[in-house]
Motif scaffolding. Structure first.
Motif, PDB file in Angstrom:
ATOM      1  N   ARG A 187       0.814  -1.217   0.000  1.00  0.00           N
ATOM      2  CA  ARG A 187       0.000   0.000   0.000  1.00  0.00           C
ATOM      3  C   ARG A 187       0.847   1.267   0.000  1.00  0.00           C
ATOM      4  N   PHE A 188       1.869   1.275   0.865  1.00  0.00           N
ATOM      5  CA  PHE A 188       2.593   2.534   1.104  1.00  0.00           C
ATOM      6  C   PHE A 188       4.045   2.506   0.619  1.00  0.00           C
ATOM      7  N   GLY A 189       4.492   1.392   0.057  1.00  0.00           N
ATOM      8  CA  GLY A 189       5.853   1.324  -0.466  1.00  0.00           C
ATOM      9  C   GLY A 189       6.823   0.658   0.473  1.00  0.00           C
ATOM     10  N   THR A 190       8.001   0.365  -0.045  1.00  0.00           N
ATOM     11  CA  THR A 190       8.975  -0.443   0.694  1.00  0.00           C
ATOM     12  C   THR A 190       9.574   0.269   1.902  1.00  0.00           C
ATOM     13  N   ASP A 191       9.471   1.587   1.958  1.00  0.00           N
ATOM     14  CA  ASP A 191      10.116   2.320   3.054  1.00  0.00           C
ATOM     15  C   ASP A 191       9.206   2.584   4.247  1.00  0.00           C
ATOM     16  N   TRP A 192       7.959   2.182   4.166  1.00  0.00           N
ATOM     17  CA  TRP A 192       6.989   2.614   5.162  1.00  0.00           C
ATOM     18  C   TRP A 192       7.414   2.309   6.597  1.00  0.00           C
ATOM     19  N   LEU A 193       7.927   1.119   6.814  1.00  0.00           N
ATOM     20  CA  LEU A 193       8.304   0.737   8.184  1.00  0.00           C
ATOM     21  C   LEU A 193       9.411   1.633   8.740  1.00  0.00           C
ATOM     22  N   VAL A 250      -6.823  -5.651 -19.042  1.00  0.00           N
ATOM     23  CA  VAL A 250      -7.265  -5.160 -17.746  1.00  0.00           C
ATOM     24  C   VAL A 250      -6.055  -4.573 -17.029  1.00  0.00           C
ATOM     25  N   LEU A 251      -6.151  -3.329 -16.666  1.00  0.00           N
ATOM     26  CA  LEU A 251      -5.084  -2.645 -15.929  1.00  0.00           C
ATOM     27  C   LEU A 251      -5.527  -2.550 -14.477  1.00  0.00           C
ATOM     28  N   ASP A 252      -4.788  -3.193 -13.601  1.00  0.00           N
ATOM     29  CA  ASP A 252      -5.186  -3.192 -12.186  1.00  0.00           C
ATOM     30  C   ASP A 252      -4.080  -2.588 -11.323  1.00  0.00           C
ATOM     31  N   GLY A 253      -4.480  -1.890 -10.281  1.00  0.00           N
ATOM     32  CA  GLY A 253      -3.508  -1.376  -9.317  1.00  0.00           C
ATOM     33  C   GLY A 253      -3.116   0.063  -9.555  1.00  0.00           C
ATOM     34  N   MET A 310       7.027  -0.526 -11.163  1.00  0.00           N
ATOM     35  CA  MET A 310       8.213  -0.462 -10.293  1.00  0.00           C
ATOM     36  C   MET A 310       8.104   0.711  -9.323  1.00  0.00           C
ATOM     37  N   LEU A 311       7.561   1.819  -9.786  1.00  0.00           N
ATOM     38  CA  LEU A 311       7.379   2.978  -8.914  1.00  0.00           C
ATOM     39  C   LEU A 311       6.351   2.672  -7.828  1.00  0.00           C
ATOM     40  N   ALA A 312       5.306   1.918  -8.190  1.00  0.00           N
ATOM     41  CA  ALA A 312       4.283   1.559  -7.204  1.00  0.00           C
ATOM     42  C   ALA A 312       4.844   0.575  -6.171  1.00  0.00           C
ATOM     43  N   VAL A 313       5.670  -0.341  -6.603  1.00  0.00           N
ATOM     44  CA  VAL A 313       6.302  -1.274  -5.660  1.00  0.00           C
ATOM     45  C   VAL A 313       7.168  -0.480  -4.682  1.00  0.00           C
ATOM     46  N   ARG A 314       7.900   0.482  -5.214  1.00  0.00           N
ATOM     47  CA  ARG A 314       8.848   1.251  -4.397  1.00  0.00           C
ATOM     48  C   ARG A 314       8.140   2.240  -3.475  1.00  0.00           C
ATOM     49  N   PHE A 315       7.150   2.941  -4.026  1.00  0.00           N
ATOM     50  CA  PHE A 315       6.581   4.075  -3.291  1.00  0.00           C
ATOM     51  C   PHE A 315       5.116   3.874  -2.899  1.00  0.00           C
ATOM     52  N   GLY A 316       4.522   2.746  -3.257  1.00  0.00           N
ATOM     53  CA  GLY A 316       3.143   2.482  -2.868  1.00  0.00           C
ATOM     54  C   GLY A 316       2.149   2.771  -3.973  1.00  0.00           C
ATOM     55  N   THR A 317       0.926   2.333  -3.734  1.00  0.00           N
ATOM     56  CA  THR A 317      -0.088   2.376  -4.790  1.00  0.00           C
ATOM     57  C   THR A 317      -0.552   3.787  -5.134  1.00  0.00           C
ATOM     58  N   ASP A 318      -0.309   4.750  -4.253  1.00  0.00           N
ATOM     59  CA  ASP A 318      -0.816   6.111  -4.493  1.00  0.00           C
ATOM     60  C   ASP A 318       0.159   7.031  -5.211  1.00  0.00           C
ATOM     61  N   TRP A 319       1.352   6.550  -5.486  1.00  0.00           N
ATOM     62  CA  TRP A 319       2.405   7.447  -5.954  1.00  0.00           C
ATOM     63  C   TRP A 319       2.012   8.276  -7.166  1.00  0.00           C
ATOM     64  N   LEU A 320       1.390   7.638  -8.125  1.00  0.00           N
ATOM     65  CA  LEU A 320       1.029   8.373  -9.348  1.00  0.00           C
ATOM     66  C   LEU A 320       0.056   9.514  -9.073  1.00  0.00           C
ATOM     67  N   ASN A 323       2.819  -4.746  -8.474  1.00  0.00           N
ATOM     68  CA  ASN A 323       1.841  -3.909  -7.778  1.00  0.00           C
ATOM     69  C   ASN A 323       0.796  -3.386  -8.760  1.00  0.00           C
ATOM     70  N   ILE A 324       1.235  -3.065  -9.946  1.00  0.00           N
ATOM     71  CA  ILE A 324       0.311  -2.730 -11.034  1.00  0.00           C
ATOM     72  C   ILE A 324       0.389  -3.870 -12.038  1.00  0.00           C
ATOM     73  N   THR A 325      -0.765  -4.427 -12.406  1.00  0.00           N
ATOM     74  CA  THR A 325      -0.739  -5.569 -13.329  1.00  0.00           C
ATOM     75  C   THR A 325      -1.546  -5.288 -14.591  1.00  0.00           C
ATOM     76  N   VAL A 326      -1.122  -5.942 -15.660  1.00  0.00           N
ATOM     77  CA  VAL A 326      -1.850  -5.894 -16.920  1.00  0.00           C
ATOM     78  C   VAL A 326      -2.206  -7.321 -17.312  1.00  0.00           C
ATOM     79  N   THR A 327      -3.474  -7.554 -17.617  1.00  0.00           N
ATOM     80  CA  THR A 327      -3.940  -8.848 -18.108  1.00  0.00           C
ATOM     81  C   THR A 327      -4.389  -8.663 -19.548  1.00  0.00           C
TER      82      THR A 327
END
Lengths: 365, 365, 365, 365
Positions: free
Chosen positions: B355-361, C25-28, C351-361, C8-12
């Motif tokens: 949800r919040f990214g790898t650094d949240w903790l 389908v774009l999810d996440g 990759m940005l969502a994995v790093r910074f979370g689902t809200d980054w964009l 974290n963001i997937t494409v089907t």
């Protein structure tokens, strides 16, 4: 992942209650599997609202397969199944959208999606989104049947009323799969139905417990530790809205048992190892033992009720009284049954494919 | 996956009861998290056999971190934690290896691994493999505490005996986390202990139910449909040997409730939206609502009992009588508690990172 | 997974060339992202066949978003984008379906799907299936631009003809993204176009190399070892039909360089660490260093050519001569450009969502 | 995922250059596979530094299997392989830790891990971490050989010097797999070695291109679109430090070819469909066609060189001159060869397991 589930066979889910279309993509299914549209429709029928105990929203629920099927058979490539949301009322949700319905995902959706989610009719959290799950499940249920694997569920308990247990698996499962109201004992069925009708009359709702049985599953299926058969089934089942508990075999009743009662003795029967009892629900150490898989799923009472409820207005941040209008099921458990069967089929097909490869469903039984 | 769990934070598990070493790899944890070896050892202590109600196999259970930690803090790269199996008895398993122990994974392991699995002491299916889970969990439990998130579990029920419910979460959780025998009510604790001792004397065992509470979890966490908070927690919990049921909030009790009782009314309190009750266990639509997460896990009676049991000899395919020797816990639920807490921490840390990214903790609370 | 990509963001992806509909389908994706239909259509335009160097199959390619968008913005739930296959000719494929087209997936599809795949027009392997990738990519490209991240590609080389390199990233990228034929140097563009036309006249086809640049990407993005930025980009790019090589920075030219030439010296500039050169394409150790990402992708010559080709009849198992009719692009590289840009956007957003979370964009730039 | 790779068979990687132990966990491998410790050591030998062209850090590199193997065979449960870092010099890194080495991950690790990563000797980014990959790969290479699948690589090109191409696959692969310096042509080998020695004398380094061939792979393996055989191989290969390009078959040379040259004509030979040429490297549409898989991987020049380099001090944020001491390989490509072979084996074993199930490696050839 979020709306994608599975390892070797995957299901991707999309759609909102009042969006244009809802659907699912089934990927990884073996090629050459016959698509029985009649069976898919029959399964969808089991999910449909029924008479007095159901909402009046009537969707034609016509499944529309737009890919992955050629000349009536699966191609091995992704199957996309679509459903039109033809019957979305033009009702004005703007008045109630800020009133968080208790028991629903309205508030948590706002916390997660910052108010951008489609709030109409529960949006992506609507029970309507189980429709494509049932369609996808139907394809797999049929394919599993061709491999000798049968899934059946009944309402084990609704309020104080209990159904009889499974007696003859084959005939009981066959009977249930043809029943709109999945209860084995006729009297129990009548009483449960009565309970639901009277809850409806009070503007209230009831929950219940589904018991599911799977026969014919080979032994040796399950991927411990983390993808144990129980883990994967529970993962899928807890994705279903309103499911709040899952137990295998004796489940929570194990807390009242001694080890000498709980253990299932092995014996050799017809040259095969079987267990004399099946308290563990066909699973030891997360792997199937060849006995029927057996689990129970609790479905909470429908969150939408007509009684006045206390809630908050998320915009004004003031306490308010909410009264839900429209029509809603006083019990969704009769309709949840086929969703549970479908999720079960998805998990089993996936686990079998992980174990035996992508072609297994195609092979000779 | 098999022995790998998680999306953004993953745990990989390995080892056998009588192999050389067991361990886990924790990957994806934020860098800069302090490693409190004392706390890890304290948590491991909670998993250790205790007095009359436990097996006599005594491992030193000294965690050995060989990677991912530098100058006392996590580096952000994978942490491998190892444990030596120093106390593996030289006992001859060859006599009993063909006798399938009821309630264990002996038979299903043969069906899955074709007889190549290490059968000694349950091999990879041994409860001993939960040791590294506890170590990994301890790192995450501590890190979550630093973010204001607390996890606590007690034995809610063992046979007919029930503990009192949670009253003050903060003090109850603190108390439980310092107790070897995690029961809140003193009298209930004594009675449960007595039940376990008497089961031991009969050569039998008992199960029970754990109730777990998580406080301080932010709202908006959970990835519906398929990675709902309930789905992910249940997935992890059902990976624990002996767990056969998981329910959230009122769980199976929802079958006896009306919607008007089951729904949690919202209200504004101190400028925040809260629920007046918490029947849904802090989760709506698979997403946390900011209230404490609450779930119950049933742990079946220890499968290893001294009473004679019917079983088969897998080599001769003949029915035989099995009598298990050695010492075993008449109840593993007191020790299962910290495993459940650890799995909970693994899931929460992972979901928060998604949800919040790898650094949240790492961030400020 | 098969037709699902991302963490974290997937494409089907689903659909066949001559099936009813194709889509993705774009999810996440974060909620609240504006959907610019005009931009999506503009991107789809870049993928469309163009004049003399393209097939005459003209699809309207009208994207149909049926879920996940509400009031013009992403909801945070899965976005399904559909395209009708309106222009599928009623051509009789039954005559040629047994003749395996060299360079195509006809034969391997039979080996994998046992002859059940939809063979018409390449089925699920058709380049047409890149259409929904471009639509999904367009949503992400736009969202990334709002965060200051720009992606641009040109045909670096086609046969012996070379384009000039990037000079001013911002203006070159802007220029390319508005060009149907993505070549920076006007003369090179004319020569490449001439080469394609003359290949078409010979009934043959040509390949080429795309160079892609990404500016504005933050440093510290990438999940080594296995989800290094290079690994994830290459994974996605090699999913594109006809892509047979991917290289980062100097790529294969590194084989001719000394370490002293290959290493990018660091320096402090405007209080920031930058590299003086960018031979490593903005990635060190699988993680972005803040410099522009730079990579090259080779696109092989269109497999469909008019020249007679030797092949086999898979039914009779006899050698035969195949002559492909219909119209096909003598070079797909001009159209492949936007597919490569789209795949790049998918990987970066994930990759940005994995790093910074689902809200980054969604956040402020 | 980060340090976990694979779908049905997974590898988890951990460790730092100067940490206590490094290792990998191989999960999902079929039970009953013989573990040939001698072969594992022989493969590790191929990764070891050699004479004048290699670093003097000599590790005993003794693989220590602590789980998943019983009585000399795989059990089907996770195999953990450990290596002690016995030879970590007590060298003081504190002086140089703030000087970012060009071409290394020092700077990007700081950007990602906020300065908490273990900087000694490159930490988790050290080439040393490929050691457990080679051990895991050795188990799979051997198992694949037992199924008739052989992997071999040579240095195709180093600076201006080129090796001869493969002639007889079987004998060339056998020869290469016994050579420390993997070059087929004796004269080319001498010249390449000379080039490396002279680069070493200049305090510099060189790169090169590896060509890899896989024979005996069944047709029909690969999971398009996204887990195409090329996607999965490239994903794994780009995880290897210093790899900056991957191409299949003719790769970047396709940019200079016509379709009529690039397409591989099919013919029937001995009752089987084969291709007359193999420009596409045994893969069409992401699926194996039964011909040898063939790809090239570029390895950039060793980043550690003795020549003075410009860089920054990350603490003071000032430009500085760096001179690296210690000993380093002037070319890592001879040692990278076995890492590439190992990664290839990991991908193939995984893809075969996805396609044919977890037991495939165990079955009769």
């Amino acid at each position: 992942m979020k709306n994608v589930f599975g390892n070797n066979i995957t299901v991707t889910l999309f759609g909102e209650s009042h969006g244009e279309q809802i659907g699912a993509v089934l990927d990884g299914i073996a090629p050459g599997i016959e698509i029985d549209m009649e069976f898919i429709c029959k399964q969808l029928e089991l999910r449909k609202p029924q008479g007095k105990i159901s909402t009046q929203r009537v969707e034609t629920d016509e499944p529309h397969i737009v890919s992955g099927v050629f000349e009536g058979k699966t191609t091995g490539t992704p199957i996309c199944i679509l459903f039109e949301n033809s019957n979305t009322k033009s009702k004005d949700y703007s008045k109630t959208k800020n009133l968080m319905r208790p028991g629903h995902a309205d508030f948590t959706a706002i916390e997660k999606y910052h108010g951008f989610a489609d709030y109409r009719g529960g949006g992506h959290f609507s029970g309507r989104i189980t429709t494509p799950i049932v369609a996808v499940g139907a394809i797999l249920i049929k394919a599993l049947q061709n491999k000798g694997i049968y899934i059946g569920s009944h309402i084990q308990k609704c309020g104080p009323i209990k159904d009889r247990g499974f007696e003859d698996y084959a005939s009981d499962i066959a009977e249930l799969n043809n029943k709109i109201f999945p209860v084995l004992d006729k009297k129990a069925a009548e009483e449960m139905h009565g309970l639901m009708v009277s809850a409806a009359e009070e503007g209230d709702s009831v929950g219940g417990v589904l018991e599911t049985v799977v026969t014919g599953i080979p032994s040796g299926v399950g991927e411990p530790w983390f993808d144990s058969m129980e883990s994967m089934l529970a993962h899928a089942l807890f994705s279903v809205p309103a499911v709040k508990g899952v137990e295998f075999g004796e489940g929570f009743h194990f807390a009242d048992m001694k080890g000498s009662e709980a253990n299932d003795a092995f014996e050799v029967k017809d040259g095969k190892v079987v267990t004399k009892t099946n308290h563990n629900g066909g699973i030891n150490g997360g792997i199937t033992n060849g006995m029927p898989i057996r689990f129970q799923t609790v479905v909470k009472p429908t969150a939408s009720i007509y009684k006045k409820q206390e809630t908050v207005n998320i915009e004004t941040m003031e306490n308010e009284i909410l009264q839900i209008h429209g029509r809603h099921d006083p019990a969704i458990i009769p309709r949840a049954r086929v969703v549970v069967d479908s999720m079960t089929a998805i998990v089993l097909a996936d686990m079998l494919a992980v174990r035996f490869g992508t072609d297994w469903l195609l092979g000779e039984n």
